[in-house]
Motif scaffolding. Structure first.
Motif, PDB file in Angstrom:
ATOM      1  N   ASN A  19      -8.499  47.118  88.837  1.00 20.50           N
ATOM      2  CA  ASN A  19      -9.447  46.984  89.893  1.00 20.50           C
ATOM      3  C   ASN A  19     -10.107  48.526  90.094  1.00 20.50           C
ATOM      4  O   ASN A  19     -10.103  49.018  91.188  1.00 20.50           O
ATOM      5  N   ASP A  22     -15.273  48.316  92.522  1.00 18.45           N
ATOM      6  CA  ASP A  22     -15.462  47.219  93.540  1.00 18.45           C
ATOM      7  C   ASP A  22     -16.431  46.290  93.073  1.00 18.45           C
ATOM      8  O   ASP A  22     -17.365  46.528  92.130  1.00 18.45           O
ATOM      9  N   GLY A  23     -16.539  45.161  93.827  1.00 18.04           N
ATOM     10  CA  GLY A  23     -17.451  44.312  93.588  1.00 18.04           C
ATOM     11  C   GLY A  23     -18.894  44.382  93.870  1.00 18.04           C
ATOM     12  O   GLY A  23     -19.589  43.863  93.026  1.00 18.04           O
ATOM     13  N   ASP A  24     -19.155  45.382  94.685  1.00 14.47           N
ATOM     14  CA  ASP A  24     -20.570  45.734  94.890  1.00 14.47           C
ATOM     15  C   ASP A  24     -21.088  46.481  93.681  1.00 14.47           C
ATOM     16  O   ASP A  24     -22.329  46.120  93.465  1.00 14.47           O
ATOM     17  N   HIS A  78     -16.601  58.766  88.869  1.00 13.11           N
ATOM     18  CA  HIS A  78     -15.944  57.639  89.563  1.00 13.11           C
ATOM     19  C   HIS A  78     -14.359  58.175  89.876  1.00 13.11           C
ATOM     20  O   HIS A  78     -13.789  58.237  89.013  1.00 13.11           O
ATOM     21  N   SER A  80     -11.925  56.458  90.467  1.00 17.17           N
ATOM     22  CA  SER A  80     -10.802  55.626  89.689  1.00 17.17           C
ATOM     23  C   SER A  80     -10.438  56.436  88.416  1.00 17.17           C
ATOM     24  O   SER A  80      -9.028  56.150  87.990  1.00 17.17           O
ATOM     25  N   GLY A 197     -13.816  44.429  86.308  1.00 11.60           N
ATOM     26  CA  GLY A 197     -13.407  45.670  87.250  1.00 11.60           C
ATOM     27  C   GLY A 197     -12.330  46.440  86.767  1.00 11.60           C
ATOM     28  O   GLY A 197     -12.005  47.596  87.336  1.00 11.60           O
TER      29      GLY A 197
END
Length: 276
Positions: A19, A22-24, A78, A80, A197
């Motif tokens: 993950n 994110d979805g957006d 990013h 992450s 993702g």
């Protein structure tokens, strides 16, 4: 980032970041992929990116993808993975800390496509080498592969040979990259299945490639390669100055950590320079 992350990265040469995006952002990246002109010839440009497929089998690949649309810019730093790539490849606790992005690639692979195995510790290029010395990582390149589609059985998953970044011997069954030999049944190689993702983070010196996609549809990934600030673009790509100025300072410094100095320019500041 944890002691376990360090141990597993040192042991295997890779980590899976679940993950990660994110979805957006995924939806906006997917929309950019939808807009790519599929009839773009190899060598032709789309916005600030150039089609440069590695081999006929690897599929549609846009290099310098970071300049292909605004969502790609958000991947540069990013949260992450940015701290991780700086930790593994950013010359921590040195006078040249930070990372530079060598390549950014948007990849689309259809049924039948694959990527032959490459890299490995045996006689590997220093550009992709793995290093750990005096309590710090000194990797020359760490890659992030972000999955924009689910990548499971038959989807052309990335394959890795765990631990091969420290191998002292060549894999006797690696085959011939130039001939396009497939790595699907390569002993020691394992597929890395990712959900949409998720991201795969690995040292470039790890033996890796892409298994054959047998399912219909597309495998969509974005690949960002990070290294120390003193490295340079593998293919010599240069960014548009006006576009660079639109980026945040942090992103601009990752893409061009050492700005050019021209005749007549003032002396640039060095890290640690005092102004008193």
């Amino acid at each position: 980032m944890s002691e376990l992350d360090d141990f597993l990265f040192d042991l295997n040469g890779y980590l899976i970041l679940e993950n990660a995006v994110d979805g957006d952002l995924l939806a906006r990246l997917d929309a950019e992929f939808d807009a790519f002109p599929r009839d773009l010839a190899r060598g032709d440009w789309y916005r600030g990116a150039q089609r440069r497929d590695y081999t006929p089998e690897t599929g549609f690949e846009l290099h310098q993808a970071v300049a292909a649309g605004r969502p790609f810019e958000e991947l540069v730093d990013h949260p992450s993975w940015f701290a991780l790539v700086k930790h593994f490849a950013g010359e921590e606790d040195s006078y040249v800390p930070g990372v530079f992005i060598d390549e950014t690639i948007a990849s689309i692979r259809e049924s039948g496509g694959h990527h032959p195995v490459h890299s490995g510790g045996y006689r590997g290029a220093l550009r992709g080498s793995y290093g750990y010395s005096h309590g710090v990582f000194r990797c020359a390149q760490v890659n992030v592969i972000l999955a924009l589609t689910d990548i499971g059985e038959g989807d052309g998953a990335t394959m890795v040979v765990p631990g091969s970044h420290k191998s002292n011997l060549p894999h006797p069954l690696a085959g011939d990259y130039a001939r396009g030999d497939r790595m699907d049944t390569l002993p020691g190689a394992v597929p890395v299945h990712l959900a949409k993702g998720d991201a795969l983070l690995f040292v470039d010196g790890l033996m890796h490639g892409g298994s054959t996609r047998t399912n219909p549809g597309e495998r969509r990934v974005v690949i960002y390669r990070y290294g120390p600030v003193w490295t340079s673009s593998r293919y010599g790509y240069a960014y548009d100055e006006a576009w660079l100025k639109e980026l945040t300072e942090q992103r601009r410094r990752v893409l061009r950590p050492v700005p050019p100095v021209h005749i007549g320019d003032p002396c640039p500041a060095e890290p640690g320079d005092r102004d008193d």
